[in-house]
Design a protein around this motif. Structure first.
Motif, PDB file in Angstrom:
ATOM      1  N   VAL A   1       0.856  -1.185   0.000  1.00 11.64           N
ATOM      2  CA  VAL A   1       0.000   0.000   0.000  1.00 11.64           C
ATOM      3  C   VAL A   1       0.892   1.235   0.000  1.00 11.64           C
ATOM      4  N   ILE A   2       0.445   2.286  -0.681  1.00 11.18           N
ATOM      5  CA  ILE A   2       1.112   3.585  -0.647  1.00 11.18           C
ATOM      6  C   ILE A   2       0.209   4.535   0.118  1.00 11.18           C
ATOM      7  N   VAL A   3       0.804   5.289   1.040  1.00 12.05           N
ATOM      8  CA  VAL A   3       0.050   6.250   1.839  1.00 12.05           C
ATOM      9  C   VAL A   3       0.613   7.637   1.566  1.00 12.05           C
ATOM     10  N   GLY A   4      -0.259   8.578   1.236  1.00 14.58           N
ATOM     11  CA  GLY A   4       0.202   9.940   0.997  1.00 14.58           C
ATOM     12  C   GLY A   4      -0.710  10.684   0.055  1.00 14.58           C
ATOM     13  N   ALA A   5      -0.165  11.707  -0.561  1.00 17.47           N
ATOM     14  CA  ALA A   5      -0.933  12.532  -1.487  1.00 17.47           C
ATOM     15  C   ALA A   5      -1.198  11.751  -2.768  1.00 17.47           C
ATOM     16  N   LEU A   6      -2.474  11.623  -3.124  1.00 17.81           N
ATOM     17  CA  LEU A   6      -2.860  10.798  -4.257  1.00 17.81           C
ATOM     18  C   LEU A   6      -2.685  11.527  -5.578  1.00 17.81           C
ATOM     19  N   ARG A   7      -2.409  10.776  -6.610  1.00 12.91           N
ATOM     20  CA  ARG A   7      -2.298  11.314  -7.970  1.00 12.91           C
ATOM     21  C   ARG A   7      -3.646  11.198  -8.673  1.00 12.91           C
TER      22      ARG A   7
ATOM     23  N   PHE B   1      -8.640  11.752   3.740  1.00 16.02           N
ATOM     24  CA  PHE B   1      -9.031  13.107   4.114  1.00 16.02           C
ATOM     25  C   PHE B   1      -8.412  14.076   3.112  1.00 16.02           C
ATOM     26  N   THR B   2      -8.891  15.293   3.134  1.00 14.21           N
ATOM     27  CA  THR B   2      -8.338  16.343   2.283  1.00 14.21           C
ATOM     28  C   THR B   2      -7.472  17.255   3.137  1.00 14.21           C
ATOM     29  N   ASP B   3      -6.271  17.478   2.695  1.00 14.93           N
ATOM     30  CA  ASP B   3      -5.301  18.272   3.435  1.00 14.93           C
ATOM     31  C   ASP B   3      -5.105  19.608   2.725  1.00 14.93           C
ATOM     32  N   SER B   4      -4.700  20.607   3.455  1.00 12.33           N
ATOM     33  CA  SER B   4      -4.371  21.900   2.852  1.00 12.33           C
ATOM     34  C   SER B   4      -3.027  22.366   3.393  1.00 12.33           C
ATOM     35  N   LEU B   5      -2.436  23.353   2.741  1.00 10.59           N
ATOM     36  CA  LEU B   5      -1.079  23.797   3.057  1.00 10.59           C
ATOM     37  C   LEU B   5      -1.072  25.181   3.686  1.00 10.59           C
TER      38      LEU B   5
ATOM     39  N   THR C   1       4.852  16.734  -8.243  1.00  9.85           N
ATOM     40  CA  THR C   1       4.134  16.220  -7.081  1.00  9.85           C
ATOM     41  C   THR C   1       2.868  17.045  -6.848  1.00  9.85           C
ATOM     42  N   PRO C   2       1.874  16.486  -6.146  1.00 14.96           N
ATOM     43  CA  PRO C   2       0.672  17.259  -5.818  1.00 14.96           C
ATOM     44  C   PRO C   2       0.993  18.515  -5.012  1.00 14.96           C
ATOM     45  N   SER C   3       2.015  18.452  -4.149  1.00 16.40           N
ATOM     46  CA  SER C   3       2.389  19.637  -3.367  1.00 16.40           C
ATOM     47  C   SER C   3       2.912  20.751  -4.261  1.00 16.40           C
ATOM     48  N   HIS C   4       3.666  20.391  -5.284  1.00 18.98           N
ATOM     49  CA  HIS C   4       4.189  21.407  -6.202  1.00 18.98           C
ATOM     50  C   HIS C   4       3.044  22.049  -6.986  1.00 18.98           C
ATOM     51  N   ALA C   5       2.102  21.221  -7.434  1.00 16.22           N
ATOM     52  CA  ALA C   5       0.948  21.767  -8.150  1.00 16.22           C
ATOM     53  C   ALA C   5       0.152  22.704  -7.250  1.00 16.22           C
ATOM     54  N   ALA C   6      -0.010  22.325  -5.967  1.00 15.70           N
ATOM     55  CA  ALA C   6      -0.730  23.175  -5.022  1.00 15.70           C
ATOM     56  C   ALA C   6       0.021  24.483  -4.783  1.00 15.70           C
ATOM     57  N   PHE C   7       1.336  24.414  -4.723  1.00 22.82           N
ATOM     58  CA  PHE C   7       2.176  25.608  -4.554  1.00 22.82           C
ATOM     59  C   PHE C   7       1.909  26.609  -5.684  1.00 22.82           C
ATOM     60  N   GLU C   8       1.928  26.113  -6.896  1.00 26.81           N
ATOM     61  CA  GLU C   8       1.714  27.006  -8.040  1.00 26.81           C
ATOM     62  C   GLU C   8       0.288  27.543  -8.061  1.00 26.81           C
ATOM     63  N   ARG C   9      -0.700  26.709  -7.738  1.00 21.30           N
ATOM     64  CA  ARG C   9      -2.094  27.167  -7.720  1.00 21.30           C
ATOM     65  C   ARG C   9      -2.290  28.284  -6.688  1.00 21.30           C
ATOM     66  N   ALA C  10      -1.653  28.134  -5.537  1.00 24.37           N
ATOM     67  CA  ALA C  10      -1.844  29.111  -4.466  1.00 24.37           C
ATOM     68  C   ALA C  10      -1.361  30.497  -4.883  1.00 24.37           C
ATOM     69  N   PHE C  11      -0.211  30.579  -5.510  1.00 26.48           N
ATOM     70  CA  PHE C  11       0.298  31.888  -5.929  1.00 26.48           C
ATOM     71  C   PHE C  11      -0.557  32.468  -7.054  1.00 26.48           C
TER      72      PHE C  11
ATOM     73  N   THR D   1      -5.036  24.973  -2.108  1.00 28.87           N
ATOM     74  CA  THR D   1      -3.925  24.045  -1.886  1.00 28.87           C
ATOM     75  C   THR D   1      -4.397  22.670  -1.425  1.00 28.87           C
ATOM     76  N   GLU D   2      -5.665  22.384  -1.607  1.00 26.87           N
ATOM     77  CA  GLU D   2      -6.178  21.105  -1.132  1.00 26.87           C
ATOM     78  C   GLU D   2      -5.535  19.936  -1.884  1.00 26.87           C
ATOM     79  N   ARG D   3      -5.194  18.915  -1.110  1.00 32.50           N
ATOM     80  CA  ARG D   3      -4.654  17.669  -1.670  1.00 32.50           C
ATOM     81  C   ARG D   3      -5.386  16.502  -1.027  1.00 32.50           C
ATOM     82  N   ARG D   4      -5.639  15.476  -1.831  1.00 30.90           N
ATOM     83  CA  ARG D   4      -6.263  14.269  -1.286  1.00 30.90           C
ATOM     84  C   ARG D   4      -5.171  13.377  -0.684  1.00 30.90           C
ATOM     85  N   ILE D   5      -5.294  13.100   0.598  1.00 31.77           N
ATOM     86  CA  ILE D   5      -4.379  12.177   1.262  1.00 31.77           C
ATOM     87  C   ILE D   5      -5.110  10.849   1.435  1.00 31.77           C
ATOM     88  N   GLY D   6      -4.469   9.783   1.034  1.00 27.85           N
ATOM     89  CA  GLY D   6      -5.163   8.511   1.121  1.00 27.85           C
ATOM     90  C   GLY D   6      -4.288   7.326   0.818  1.00 27.85           C
ATOM     91  N   LEU D   7      -4.936   6.260   0.362  1.00 23.61           N
ATOM     92  CA  LEU D   7      -4.294   4.979   0.124  1.00 23.61           C
ATOM     93  C   LEU D   7      -4.316   4.647  -1.365  1.00 23.61           C
TER      94      LEU D   7
END
Length: 437
Positions: A261-267, A281-285, A319-329, A386-392
């Protein structure tokens, strides 16, 4: 592709019940008698009876009730039949996939008879060894064979597959596309046999076996450690490995049964036909900096546009975090800063934040301990989109082992607790930061 620390794949290859015995067991289960099974697979009745008995001894369970009307599967036998059926089907799938790549070598039916009816564990062990070793001498040592024996096994496997599986150049050996296909399905087949053993142990009240959890960096915080600890406390005979890496490396391991299983930000699910995503759950930065960072003396901040000139530590591209970074700005009407420094190692990210005036866009779950210690702090600025889906992420069509079922349950249970605690802490941290200005 990096080789992951698998759940003892070499041990599984060398100690699993022999394939010809599993085929004999499957034939008896299908036909309900040794006589009919022997006719179907072209073996003598004594050979089939001996194979079934040896399989029962190896697995430590009676798989059939012998009756006057024939052989009837026990409960343990039904578990094993299910897993052996899935294992043999993986080899059939490999046959079809290789036939698509090399359609003219020989017929699909000929390949199917070869791989499913004749292939043995020594051939598969040799294939895995070449993949791991990179050359035949290292592969032979890995498999515990001589080089001529390894080469003989590979030639036999290529004849059965009607396809070249290994290429050699300058002392190196690597798998062809057909070899990669067969490797992946062979690993999945072997994993099914391993799970059969674990299911039989669970019938006796003991959860055992090996699990590998792929934890994505900067994604799951304390979720994975907490779930693993809970699982091991309840079932100490389980063995669990936690590995990290890029999503691409871990997902390759997932498809080859080296990661459960992989745990983390989903693609994006549509890009992964082999994988099923389950959102926990949905995470934000939030913007995070060291306590004492000059940004905390600047007064009220209107948004990320006021931080565009700061020095940033950015998430890795793709990565999803990088995409969220760009969306936020861009949501704040400005282009994101240039990517001069990127990182995804939790230890390195924390160290760089604590030792410099860099800012980072992080989930409070990732640095909750440092925030509680008062050495990192949330910068009070509005961050949007900056929402990201965290899951399995699990392999599509897989049926988890008993141990994996328990671990998945712990991850699901703890994700709700972790979400609530992190949300409360994030709100409190943001309010405290605002009051300190």
């Amino acid at each position: 592709m990096a080789v992951l620390p698998s759940a003892c794949m070499n041990e599984t290859l060398l100690t699993a019940v022999q394939w010809h015995k599993l085929r004999a067991f499957s034939a008896v289960a299908e036909h309900g008698s040794v006589h009919r099974a022997a006719r179907a697979i072209h073996l003598s009745q004594p050979a089939v009876s001996r194979a079934v008995q040896q399989t029962e001894v190896a697995l430590g369970a009676a798989l059939f009730d012998r009756t006057t009307k024939g052989m009837v599967l026990t409960t343990a036998g039904r578990y094993v039949q299910f897993r052996v059926g899935r294992a043999l089907n993986e080899l059939r799938v490999a046959v079809s996939a290789i036939a698509v790549r090399i359609p003219d070598a020989c017929g699909v039916q000929q390949r199917r008879r070869g791989l499913v009816e004749v292939v043995n564990e020594r051939m598969l062990a040799s294939l895995v060894a070449v993949w791991r070793g990179g050359n035949e001498r290292v592969a032979a040592d890995f498999a515990g064979l001589s080089v001529p024996a390894l080469q003989r096994n590979l030639r036999q496997l290529e004849q059965l597959a009607c396809a070249p599986l290994v290429t050699r150049s300058g002392g190196a050996a690597r798998l062809t596309d057909a070899g990669e296909i067969l490797l992946r399905h062979a690993q999945l087949a072997l994993a099914e046999i391993r799970v059969a053993r674990e299911e039989l142990a669970s019938m006796q009240g003991r959860l055992a076996g090996r699990l590998v959890v792929g934890a994505l960096p900067l994604s799951s915080g304390h979720l994975v450690p907490g779930a693993v600890d809970r699982t091991l406390r309840a079932h100490p005979d389980l063995h669990i490995s936690i590995i990290d890496g890029t999503y691409e490396t871990l997902s390759h391991g997932l498809r080859c049964a080296e990661v459960n299983v992989i745990v983390g930000a989903l693609r994006a699910a549509e890009n992964e036909p082999y994988v099923i995503h389950e959102t926990l759950f949905t995470d934000s930065l939030n913007v995070v900096a060291r306590v004492g960072h000059p940004v905390f003396r600047r007064g009220a901040l209107r948004g990320l546009r006021d931080l565009i000139g700061e020095t940033w530590l950015m998430p890795l591209s793709g990565t999803p975090s990088h995409a969220a970074f760009e969306r936020a700005f861009r949501a704040d009407g400005v282009e994101p800063p240039a990517a001069r420094l990127q990182g995804n190692s939790p230890a390195i990210v924390r160290s760089l934040l604590l030792s410099s005036d860099r800012l980072a866009l992080l989930s409070v779950r990732q640095v909750q301990h440092e925030l509680q210690q008062g050495i990192l702090k949330v910068v009070p600025v509005d961050v949007r989109h900056t929402e990201r889906r965290i899951g399995l992420a699990t392999l599509r069509d897989s049926v988890p082992s008993p141990g994996m079922t328990v671990l998945l349950g712990a991850l699901r249970d703890l994700s709700g607790t972790a979400r609530g605690e992190a949300d409360q802490y994030c709100n409190a941290a943001s309010q405290n930061a605002s009051l300190s200005l």
